[in-house]
Motif scaffolding. Structure first.
Motif, PDB file in Angstrom:
ATOM      1  N   VAL A 183       0.846  -1.194   0.000  1.00 36.25           N
ATOM      2  CA  VAL A 183       0.000   0.000   0.000  1.00 36.25           C
ATOM      3  C   VAL A 183       0.883   1.246   0.000  1.00 36.25           C
ATOM      4  O   VAL A 183       0.591   2.233  -0.686  1.00 36.25           O
ATOM      5  CB  VAL A 183      -0.933   0.006   1.229  1.00 36.25           C
ATOM      6  N   TYR A 184       1.957   1.204   0.766  1.00 37.80           N
ATOM      7  CA  TYR A 184       2.894   2.323   0.869  1.00 37.80           C
ATOM      8  C   TYR A 184       4.313   1.826   0.614  1.00 37.80           C
ATOM      9  O   TYR A 184       4.594   0.627   0.712  1.00 37.80           O
ATOM     10  CB  TYR A 184       2.812   2.966   2.257  1.00 37.80           C
ATOM     11  N   SER A 185       5.198   2.762   0.337  1.00 33.86           N
ATOM     12  CA  SER A 185       6.616   2.429   0.240  1.00 33.86           C
ATOM     13  C   SER A 185       7.116   2.154   1.659  1.00 33.86           C
ATOM     14  O   SER A 185       7.084   3.025   2.519  1.00 33.86           O
ATOM     15  CB  SER A 185       7.380   3.604  -0.379  1.00 33.86           C
ATOM     16  N   LEU A 186       7.543   0.919   1.907  1.00 33.21           N
ATOM     17  CA  LEU A 186       7.834   0.479   3.278  1.00 33.21           C
ATOM     18  C   LEU A 186       9.322   0.205   3.465  1.00 33.21           C
ATOM     19  O   LEU A 186       9.962  -0.450   2.641  1.00 33.21           O
ATOM     20  CB  LEU A 186       7.032  -0.785   3.592  1.00 33.21           C
ATOM     21  N   ARG A 187       9.875   0.718   4.578  1.00 31.51           N
ATOM     22  CA  ARG A 187      11.273   0.473   4.936  1.00 31.51           C
ATOM     23  C   ARG A 187      11.319  -0.029   6.376  1.00 31.51           C
ATOM     24  O   ARG A 187      10.527   0.406   7.212  1.00 31.51           O
ATOM     25  CB  ARG A 187      12.078   1.768   4.805  1.00 31.51           C
ATOM     26  N   ILE A 188      12.252  -0.928   6.674  1.00 30.50           N
ATOM     27  CA  ILE A 188      12.378  -1.484   8.030  1.00 30.50           C
ATOM     28  C   ILE A 188      13.802  -1.285   8.524  1.00 30.50           C
ATOM     29  O   ILE A 188      14.765  -1.667   7.844  1.00 30.50           O
ATOM     30  CB  ILE A 188      11.997  -2.974   8.047  1.00 30.50           C
ATOM     31  N   LEU A 189      13.928  -0.671   9.719  1.00 32.37           N
ATOM     32  CA  LEU A 189      15.241  -0.423  10.326  1.00 32.37           C
ATOM     33  C   LEU A 189      15.336  -1.166  11.652  1.00 32.37           C
ATOM     34  O   LEU A 189      14.451  -1.068  12.506  1.00 32.37           O
ATOM     35  CB  LEU A 189      15.440   1.081  10.560  1.00 32.37           C
ATOM     36  N   CYS A 190      16.429  -1.890  11.840  1.00 27.04           N
ATOM     37  CA  CYS A 190      16.595  -2.684  13.053  1.00 27.04           C
ATOM     38  C   CYS A 190      17.011  -1.807  14.228  1.00 27.04           C
ATOM     39  O   CYS A 190      17.471  -0.672  14.064  1.00 27.04           O
ATOM     40  CB  CYS A 190      17.625  -3.786  12.835  1.00 27.04           C
ATOM     41  N   GLY A 191      16.816  -2.342  15.426  1.00 28.00           N
ATOM     42  CA  GLY A 191      17.260  -1.689  16.653  1.00 28.00           C
ATOM     43  C   GLY A 191      17.991  -2.696  17.521  1.00 28.00           C
ATOM     44  O   GLY A 191      18.158  -3.858  17.144  1.00 28.00           O
ATOM     45  N   VAL A 192      18.419  -2.281  18.702  1.00 29.60           N
ATOM     46  CA  VAL A 192      19.143  -3.174  19.620  1.00 29.60           C
ATOM     47  C   VAL A 192      18.119  -3.926  20.470  1.00 29.60           C
ATOM     48  O   VAL A 192      17.396  -3.307  21.256  1.00 29.60           O
ATOM     49  CB  VAL A 192      20.092  -2.383  20.535  1.00 29.60           C
ATOM     50  N   PRO A 193      18.006  -5.264  20.337  1.00 26.37           N
ATOM     51  CA  PRO A 193      17.038  -6.006  21.148  1.00 26.37           C
ATOM     52  C   PRO A 193      17.492  -6.112  22.598  1.00 26.37           C
ATOM     53  O   PRO A 193      18.695  -6.088  22.894  1.00 26.37           O
ATOM     54  CB  PRO A 193      16.996  -7.381  20.475  1.00 26.37           C
ATOM     55  N   SER A 194      16.524  -6.258  23.492  1.00 26.18           N
ATOM     56  CA  SER A 194      16.828  -6.265  24.929  1.00 26.18           C
ATOM     57  C   SER A 194      17.742  -7.415  25.329  1.00 26.18           C
ATOM     58  O   SER A 194      18.566  -7.271  26.230  1.00 26.18           O
ATOM     59  CB  SER A 194      15.528  -6.319  25.737  1.00 26.18           C
ATOM     60  N   VAL A 195      17.621  -8.565  24.666  1.00 29.77           N
ATOM     61  CA  VAL A 195      18.458  -9.697  25.049  1.00 29.77           C
ATOM     62  C   VAL A 195      19.933  -9.389  24.815  1.00 29.77           C
ATOM     63  O   VAL A 195      20.798  -9.764  25.615  1.00 29.77           O
ATOM     64  CB  VAL A 195      18.037 -10.983  24.287  1.00 29.77           C
ATOM     65  N   VAL A 196      20.245  -8.682  23.732  1.00 31.10           N
ATOM     66  CA  VAL A 196      21.643  -8.338  23.430  1.00 31.10           C
ATOM     67  C   VAL A 196      22.176  -7.371  24.485  1.00 31.10           C
ATOM     68  O   VAL A 196      23.282  -7.538  25.016  1.00 31.10           O
ATOM     69  CB  VAL A 196      21.737  -7.721  22.021  1.00 31.10           C
ATOM     70  N   TYR A 197      21.398  -6.353  24.780  1.00 25.10           N
ATOM     71  CA  TYR A 197      21.820  -5.344  25.755  1.00 25.10           C
ATOM     72  C   TYR A 197      21.993  -5.972  27.138  1.00 25.10           C
ATOM     73  O   TYR A 197      23.006  -5.747  27.825  1.00 25.10           O
ATOM     74  CB  TYR A 197      20.768  -4.235  25.799  1.00 25.10           C
TER      75      TYR A 197
END
Length: 663
Positions: free
Chosen positions: A357-371
């Motif tokens: 429907v829209y131009s979609l982009r996905i950006l990762c973040g730091v997951p809690s398990v890693v931190y």
């Protein structure tokens, strides 16, 4: 400038009106309902005039004569066939330019994972009625009130009907006139989330859902998702075939540049990390700087308030989609999600809703398990990852199997509940590390045993890492020795018969299993240990056996085993749809039980243990009357050595027939 007349019954029609107004083209929009007017009146553009009410063919002709319209756009719902016919005929008679706006193709239902075995497509209401008369259980109609008389006239038992309609007087009165009672009439204004659909299906014990094939904006994916989650059969009335032009083509007719089309808008789903600005990636922060609208939970928006961007405290998929559709002025949008977009995140549902429907982009973040693991100086590559935030998962089974686990919780109450369960299932010596407000200034990591967290009261986001301690090797195949079960005088499926029966069940990881006539629970316990992420329901009516079931559940840490006190088949009615069922005892009601299982899931895999010839005869007759993709009978004769003085004596057990059936 000449004005455009739009008959709008869809989100595409409303989008067309807004985009024409943005390009200095005045629009009069005709809507049939109060809801349609409310949605459009949220716009402040003075170039959009709204007219509410259903028009006859004559009234349409009078409206066409009232102004020198540039063109008339028919953007009514695809199922409003008669309305479209009247608009076209009125335009032809008054010699007005007629444009039919086609809804964009939405093949969600036909291409989704929900189709196989759960979704039936029909061509008309009458075909749907024919199917409904062959079904059993309650019916939820979500097709509006227009065709309701056809359902009432055609369905043999209208007490099965529940209808969801708009909350206005005439529609409610129409339902009463057709003979529907108060509880059968659900007055609500959509669109509806998956959670709300699930709640309605469960509240009214719905077996069949009826819907029309609509676009994503109409809540069609949410209905299919809810039906899939609850095991409800879905009947979909196909969209009528029609001729017309696309939104882009109509915009082009009025001289609007294609790049202003709604499909050019960009939405970014971004993982914000733990929550503090310091844990956000530079890429996500820069995307927020460029955004002209940001969605997210309040605590996330507070993190980036320094950017002074337009923000909305919304995080449900449908709410976000509705807001985006009704506010076309925002072209570069960011949706913030806690942690990482791929780790127990709302990004999955958002992606399903927005993709295409829209131009979609996905950006990762730091997951809690890693931190969290980095704070403990711990490697995390072999940590099983679980979440108790708004869901149930088998932490006990995973910890027992792997010796460690990472768990997201829903705050202080979740920590207390987890501690209590660890103690109840014999993990009093497990080590608990609780991470409180990770990445924030008030961050704290607390170490202790489960008993130390029984009164934990720190509110806010918390994560837990569990270590079982000294790990005892756990048997990973089925075949728990009989001596390991607490028995009393209750019958139990013996070890060798149990092994073969479990093999015939062919359990899957996420199986939903019934153990009917569970006795001591030997079958149920083994199923729970094999299918750690699945669910097991042990149905038993004997009070002594129920107590033994509880003891064996705790001893073998079968957390995902639920004990159901009662007699089958009645006790099965309120349970989730089974994928597998074992029948060890039927109380003389085998055929009734099997019929209920097949009604709940025609393809359920059945394994039946039979000792008496009378029961065997019943099963053989059943096998002759039905068609199966798999059927199998195995007779098991077991003799076990018993010491008699210095010599072993082989003692025979009763022969058992293990019968496997699957339609």
């Amino acid at each position: 400038m000449q004005e455009v007349l739009v008959f709008a019954g869809t989100s595409e029609g409303r989008n067309l009106a807004r985009q024409l107004a943005q390009n200095e083209i005045p629009v009069t929009v005709c809507v049939a309902t109060e809801y349609g007017r409310e949605v459009l009146e949220e716009e402040t553009d003075s170039r959009i005039q709204v007219r509410m009410g259903r028009l006859t063919k004559t009234q349409m002709e009078e409206l066409l004569l009232s102004k020198s319209w540039w063109a008339v756009v028919d953007a009514t719902h695809p199922f409003a066939v008669e309305v479209s016919k009247n608009i076209a005929q009125a335009c032809e008679k008054q010699e007005k330019k007629y444009l039919r706006l086609l809804r964009e193709d939405d093949s969600f239902g036909r291409t989704s994972k929900y189709r196989e075995g759960t979704v039936v497509y029909v061509e008309s209401v009458l075909e749907a009625v024919k199917y409904l008369n062959q079904s059993q259980g309650n019916i939820l109609l979500t097709t509006g009130s227009k065709d309701l008389p056809l359902y009432v006239q055609g369905i043999q038992d209208i007490s099965r009907l529940y209808v969801r309609i708009l909350p206005n007087g005439p529609e409610v009165e129409n339902c009463h006139n057709l003979g529907l009672k108060g509880r059968q009439i659900i007055c609500m204004q959509g669109p509806f989330s998956t959670a709300l659909n699930v709640a309605l299906l469960e509240e009214f014990q719905v077996s069949v859902l009826v819907t029309k094939e609509t676009a994503s904006a109409g809540g069609f994916p949410q209905k299919l998702e809810a039906a899939a989650q609850t095991g409800v059969q879905t009947i979909v009335i196909r969209r009528p075939k029609e001729e017309g032009v696309s939104l882009e083509e109509i915009l082009g007719y009025f001289g609007v540049k294609k790049e202003k089309s709604i499909g050019q808008r960009k939405i970014t789903l971004a993982g914000i990390g733990m929550g503090a600005l310091s844990s956000m990636t530079r890429e996500v922060y820069e995307e927020c700087q460029k955004a002209d609208l940001i969605f997210g939970a309040a605590r996330m928006l507070d993190t980036i308030k320094e950017l002074a961007k337009p923000m909305q405290n919304l995080y449900q998929s449908q709410e976000i989609l509705d807001y985006v559709e009704t506010h076309p002025q925002y072209q570069n949008i960011v949706v913030l999600l806690s942690g990482d977009v791929g780790f127990y995140s709302g990004a999955k549902k958002l992606q399903e809703t927005l993709e295409g429907v829209y131009s979609l982009r996905i950006l990762c973040g730091v997951p809690s398990v890693v931190y969290f693991a980095s704070r403990l100086k711990m490697a995390w590559e072999d940590l099983p990852l679980l979440s108790l935030h708004g869901r149930k998962q088998n932490v006990i089974g995973v910890l027992d199997h792997y010796g460690k686990a990472f768990v997201l919780t829903d705050g202080a109450q979740g920590i207390r509940n987890l501690s209590q369960e660890l103690l109840e299932y014999g993990f009093s010596q497990a080590s608990m590390y609780v991470g409180y407000q990770l990445s924030y200034p008030q961050e704290e990591i607390i170490q202790g045993k489960p008993k130390d967290f029984l009164e934990y009261d720190r509110q806010g986001p918390s994560s837990v890492i569990l270590l079982k301690g000294q790990r005892q090797e756990r048997i990973v195949t089925h075949g728990i020795p009989d001596r390991e079960f607490i028995r009393g005088k209750t019958p139990m499926t013996k070890e060798e018969v149990r092994c073969i029966s479990l093999s015939k069940l062919e359990l899957s990881a996420n199986a939903v299993i019934y153990d009917i006539g569970a006795g001591t629970g030997s079958i149920a316990v083994e199923c729970a240990r094999q299918s750690i992420t699945g669910s097991v329901y042990a149905i038993e009516q004997n009070e002594q056996a129920l107590e033994l079931l509880k003891e064996n559940q705790r001893k073998h840490r079968a957390w995902n085993l639920e004990i159901v006190a009662g007699q089958a088949p009645e006790a099965l009615e309120g349970l989730p749809v089974p994928t597998h069922a074992f029948i060890g005892g039927s109380g003389g009601r085998l055929l009734e039980i099997v019929e209920v299982l097949w009604r709940k899931n025609p393809s359920v895999r059945l394994v039946i243990n039979v000792i008496s010839l009378e029961t065997l005869r019943e099963v053989m007759e059943l096998m002759d009357d039905e068609i199966f993709s798999h059927k199998d009978i195995v007779q098991i004769s077991v003799a076990k050595a018993r010491e008699l003085g210095r010599h072993p004596l082989m003692m025979g057990q009763n022969p058992v027939y293990v019968i496997t059936l699957q339609k």
